[in-house]
Design a protein around this motif. Structure first.
Motif, PDB file in Angstrom:
ATOM      1  N   LEU A 131     -12.464   1.230 -87.866  1.00 29.77           N
ATOM      2  CA  LEU A 131     -13.523   0.596 -88.651  1.00 29.77           C
ATOM      3  C   LEU A 131     -14.294   1.642 -89.440  1.00 29.77           C
ATOM      4  CD1 LEU A 131     -14.894  -1.944 -86.008  1.00 29.77           C
ATOM      5  CD2 LEU A 131     -13.076  -2.285 -87.701  1.00 29.77           C
ATOM      6  N   TRP A 132     -14.532   1.342 -90.709  1.00 27.62           N
ATOM      7  CA  TRP A 132     -15.390   2.168 -91.556  1.00 27.62           C
ATOM      8  C   TRP A 132     -16.815   2.103 -91.007  1.00 27.62           C
ATOM      9  CZ3 TRP A 132     -15.413   6.086 -94.530  1.00 27.62           C
ATOM     10  CH2 TRP A 132     -16.355   6.279 -95.541  1.00 27.62           C
ATOM     11  N   GLY A 133     -17.590   3.168 -91.169  1.00 24.18           N
ATOM     12  CA  GLY A 133     -18.915   3.260 -90.546  1.00 24.18           C
ATOM     13  C   GLY A 133     -19.759   2.000 -90.637  1.00 24.18           C
ATOM     14  N   PRO A 134     -20.012   1.461 -91.842  1.00 23.35           N
ATOM     15  CA  PRO A 134     -20.865   0.276 -91.947  1.00 23.35           C
ATOM     16  C   PRO A 134     -20.286  -0.975 -91.295  1.00 23.35           C
ATOM     17  CG  PRO A 134     -20.747   1.428 -94.044  1.00 23.35           C
ATOM     18  CD  PRO A 134     -19.713   2.043 -93.156  1.00 23.35           C
ATOM     19  N   GLU A 135     -18.969  -0.995 -91.019  1.00 22.71           N
ATOM     20  CA  GLU A 135     -18.363  -2.171 -90.383  1.00 22.71           C
ATOM     21  C   GLU A 135     -18.644  -2.234 -88.889  1.00 22.71           C
ATOM     22  OE1 GLU A 135     -14.317  -2.967 -92.958  1.00 22.71           O
ATOM     23  OE2 GLU A 135     -14.294  -1.316 -91.500  1.00 22.71           O
ATOM     24  N   ARG A 136     -18.975  -1.094 -88.292  1.00 22.40           N
ATOM     25  CA  ARG A 136     -19.000  -1.021 -86.833  1.00 22.40           C
ATOM     26  C   ARG A 136     -20.123  -1.838 -86.208  1.00 22.40           C
ATOM     27  NH1 ARG A 136     -17.435   5.467 -86.403  1.00 22.40           N
ATOM     28  NH2 ARG A 136     -15.540   5.235 -87.689  1.00 22.40           N
ATOM     29  N   ALA A 137     -21.141  -2.120 -86.971  1.00 23.37           N
ATOM     30  CA  ALA A 137     -22.229  -2.950 -86.450  1.00 23.37           C
ATOM     31  C   ALA A 137     -21.880  -4.436 -86.470  1.00 23.37           C
ATOM     32  CB  ALA A 137     -23.499  -2.709 -87.267  1.00 23.37           C
ATOM     33  N   HIS A 138     -20.757  -4.792 -87.113  1.00 25.41           N
ATOM     34  CA  HIS A 138     -20.454  -6.207 -87.323  1.00 25.41           C
ATOM     35  C   HIS A 138     -19.079  -6.630 -86.802  1.00 25.41           C
ATOM     36  CE1 HIS A 138     -23.952  -6.257 -90.014  1.00 25.41           C
ATOM     37  NE2 HIS A 138     -23.464  -5.153 -90.544  1.00 25.41           N
ATOM     38  N   LEU A 139     -18.106  -5.738 -86.858  1.00 28.17           N
ATOM     39  CA  LEU A 139     -16.741  -6.085 -86.488  1.00 28.17           C
ATOM     40  C   LEU A 139     -16.364  -5.519 -85.127  1.00 28.17           C
ATOM     41  CD1 LEU A 139     -14.845  -5.329 -89.845  1.00 28.17           C
ATOM     42  CD2 LEU A 139     -15.622  -7.559 -89.012  1.00 28.17           C
ATOM     43  N   THR A 140     -15.416  -6.176 -84.487  1.00 27.34           N
ATOM     44  CA  THR A 140     -14.802  -5.670 -83.264  1.00 27.34           C
ATOM     45  C   THR A 140     -13.394  -5.213 -83.609  1.00 27.34           C
ATOM     46  OG1 THR A 140     -16.073  -7.178 -81.866  1.00 27.34           O
ATOM     47  CG2 THR A 140     -14.074  -6.221 -80.917  1.00 27.34           C
ATOM     48  N   GLY A 141     -13.087  -3.950 -83.387  1.00 22.99           N
ATOM     49  CA  GLY A 141     -11.762  -3.424 -83.685  1.00 22.99           C
ATOM     50  C   GLY A 141     -10.779  -3.685 -82.555  1.00 22.99           C
TER      51      GLY A 141
ATOM     52  N   GLY B  39     -22.363 -15.465 -73.569  1.00 18.68           N
ATOM     53  CA  GLY B  39     -23.788 -15.450 -73.887  1.00 18.68           C
ATOM     54  C   GLY B  39     -24.004 -15.333 -75.384  1.00 18.68           C
ATOM     55  N   ALA B  40     -25.255 -15.514 -75.791  1.00 19.84           N
ATOM     56  CA  ALA B  40     -25.575 -15.559 -77.209  1.00 19.84           C
ATOM     57  C   ALA B  40     -25.185 -14.291 -77.935  1.00 19.84           C
ATOM     58  CB  ALA B  40     -27.074 -15.822 -77.391  1.00 19.84           C
ATOM     59  N   GLU B  41     -25.335 -13.145 -77.268  1.00 18.69           N
ATOM     60  CA  GLU B  41     -25.044 -11.878 -77.948  1.00 18.69           C
ATOM     61  C   GLU B  41     -23.557 -11.683 -78.201  1.00 18.69           C
ATOM     62  OE1 GLU B  41     -24.657 -11.104 -73.575  1.00 18.69           O
ATOM     63  OE2 GLU B  41     -26.061 -12.175 -74.889  1.00 18.69           O
ATOM     64  N   GLU B  42     -22.695 -12.452 -77.516  1.00 21.47           N
ATOM     65  CA  GLU B  42     -21.256 -12.296 -77.698  1.00 21.47           C
ATOM     66  C   GLU B  42     -20.670 -13.364 -78.599  1.00 21.47           C
ATOM     67  OE1 GLU B  42     -18.726 -11.399 -74.460  1.00 21.47           O
ATOM     68  OE2 GLU B  42     -20.340 -10.560 -73.251  1.00 21.47           O
ATOM     69  N   LYS B  43     -21.492 -14.288 -79.075  1.00 21.00           N
ATOM     70  CA  LYS B  43     -20.979 -15.308 -79.979  1.00 21.00           C
ATOM     71  C   LYS B  43     -20.739 -14.702 -81.349  1.00 21.00           C
ATOM     72  CE  LYS B  43     -23.006 -19.238 -77.574  1.00 21.00           C
ATOM     73  NZ  LYS B  43     -23.913 -20.405 -77.674  1.00 21.00           N
ATOM     74  N   ASP B  44     -19.873 -15.361 -82.096  1.00 23.23           N
ATOM     75  CA  ASP B  44     -19.543 -14.906 -83.449  1.00 23.23           C
ATOM     76  C   ASP B  44     -19.045 -13.464 -83.449  1.00 23.23           C
ATOM     77  OD1 ASP B  44     -20.272 -17.350 -84.763  1.00 23.23           O
ATOM     78  OD2 ASP B  44     -22.357 -16.803 -84.459  1.00 23.23           O
ATOM     79  N   ARG B  45     -18.152 -13.175 -82.512  1.00 21.96           N
ATOM     80  CA  ARG B  45     -17.463 -11.889 -82.524  1.00 21.96           C
ATOM     81  C   ARG B  45     -16.518 -11.901 -83.713  1.00 21.96           C
ATOM     82  NH1 ARG B  45     -12.704  -9.797 -79.739  1.00 21.96           N
ATOM     83  NH2 ARG B  45     -12.294 -11.943 -79.105  1.00 21.96           N
ATOM     84  N   LEU B  46     -16.665 -10.930 -84.609  1.00 25.61           N
ATOM     85  CA  LEU B  46     -15.915 -10.921 -85.856  1.00 25.61           C
ATOM     86  C   LEU B  46     -14.731  -9.973 -85.780  1.00 25.61           C
ATOM     87  CD1 LEU B  46     -18.803 -10.915 -88.505  1.00 25.61           C
ATOM     88  CD2 LEU B  46     -17.572 -12.878 -87.535  1.00 25.61           C
ATOM     89  N   LEU B  47     -13.558 -10.467 -86.165  1.00 28.04           N
ATOM     90  CA  LEU B  47     -12.339  -9.683 -86.239  1.00 28.04           C
ATOM     91  C   LEU B  47     -11.844  -9.687 -87.677  1.00 28.04           C
ATOM     92  CD1 LEU B  47     -10.427 -11.158 -83.143  1.00 28.04           C
ATOM     93  CD2 LEU B  47     -11.959  -9.181 -83.181  1.00 28.04           C
ATOM     94  N   ASN B  48     -11.387  -8.542 -88.137  1.00 28.52           N
ATOM     95  CA  ASN B  48     -10.826  -8.427 -89.482  1.00 28.52           C
ATOM     96  C   ASN B  48      -9.313  -8.399 -89.338  1.00 28.52           C
ATOM     97  OD1 ASN B  48     -10.690  -8.097 -92.234  1.00 28.52           O
ATOM     98  ND2 ASN B  48     -11.221  -5.934 -92.210  1.00 28.52           N
TER      99      ASN B  48
END
Length: 297
Positions: A126-136, A97-106
């Motif tokens: 993940l550092w605090g500000p990363e958690r809204a954007h990255l998947t660990g 679904g749309a909410e799962e697209k562009d799952r970001l991995l570092n």
């Protein structure tokens, strides 16, 4: 006798969202490292894009991750040098679904001198500000892999703060731990900065030295640098027990240092401190996630 490894630690300023120019700059540093006889070159975290997750141009750049990984593989093969290209943020379609697209991995990769990927690590802590954007990588094990220099593990930036990560790697036999990083002085809060404007620099130097001693390992730490006054911490270094930093770059400027690491230091440190030997005991009294059966020390 253990080998001597010539390592280039590269400190770059990642210009925000300038993926191609950042790649070309990194490539030039790697070429210079190869000319100096380096066997391994290590770049910082986010070196291709900088950390700009809220910018609308960030995710489209992250979708190009595979092409840049292949270019680093080609460069490694051309020069006959192992490369850890910092981290590359990868955009993946979750397919749910749309909410799962562009799952970001570092992601950090270890590429050998033949251009083959020997190891891959997805940032776990993940550092605090990363958690809204990255998947660990969650509860996945920390991987250790074979390289021309022996067993190597990788961590990324805030992973440094967790001694358990190092313990899990050395329990599997890692002697060298490579840490691409994007760590700034402004990562400290107002209270800490008021007490010590260089608190994060103190944190980094203290932590790297302690981790090298307490794990009888070599640490290759490549951090981002940048223009003065913008909070870049730099301090990229190669650190070993007994000695501390064999080389250490400045607080913010771009640059590269090539240093020889005699891996025998690690054997001598282990003979003295016997950390790995204790971890391997069946009656070891600390309950870490790893066990003596997961790998040979």
């Amino acid at each position: 006798m253990a080998p001597v490894v010539k390592i280039a630690v590269i400190q770059l300023y990642p210009k925000p969202l300038q993926l191609e120019s950042n790649f070309l700059k990194a490539s030039n540093f790697i070429r210079a490292a190869a000319l100096q006889g380096a066997q391994l070159a290590v770049l910082p975290e986010y070196h291709l894009t900088n950390w700009m997750p809220k910018d609308p141009g960030f995710i489209p750049l992250c979708r190009q991750w595979e092409s840049y990984l292949k270019r680093y593989q080609a460069l490694a093969k051309e020069l006959g040098i192992c490369i850890v290209p910092g981290t590359i943020v990868e955009s993946h379609d979750g397919g749910g679904g749309a909410e799962e697209k562009d799952r970001l991995l570092n992601v950090a990769y270890f590429i050998d001198g033949e251009g083959e990927v020997r190891g891959k690590y997805v940032k776990k802590n993940l550092w605090g500000p990363e958690r809204a954007h990255l998947t660990g990588s969650g509860r996945e094990d920390h991987p250790v892999f074979d390289t021309p220099f022996g067993k190597v593990g990788m961590l990324i930036c805030w992973d440094l703060a967790f001694p358990e990560a190092f313990r899990e790697l050395i329990a599997q036999g890692a002697k060298m731990i490579i840490v691409p990083t994007f760590w700034t002085l402004s990562d400290c809060n107002e209270a800490g900065l008021k007490l010590n404007p260089s608190a994060e620099a103190l944190f980094l130097d203290s932590m790297l030295t302690a981790r090298a001693f307490e794990n009888t390992c070599a640490i290759v730490f490549a951090n981002a640098g940048g223009p003065p006054g913008r909070g870049y911490a730099g301090l990229s270094q190669v650190t070993v027990p007994f000695v501390g930093a064999l080389t250490r770059l400045g607080s913010c400027a771009e640059g590269m240092s090539v240093v020889e690491v005699d891996m025998q230091i690690l054997e001598d440190a282990e003979e003295n401190y016997q950390v790995r030997s204790d971890l391997a005991r069946d009656d070891w009294h600390y309950d870490y996630r790893h066990s003596a059966t997961k790998g040979k020390l």
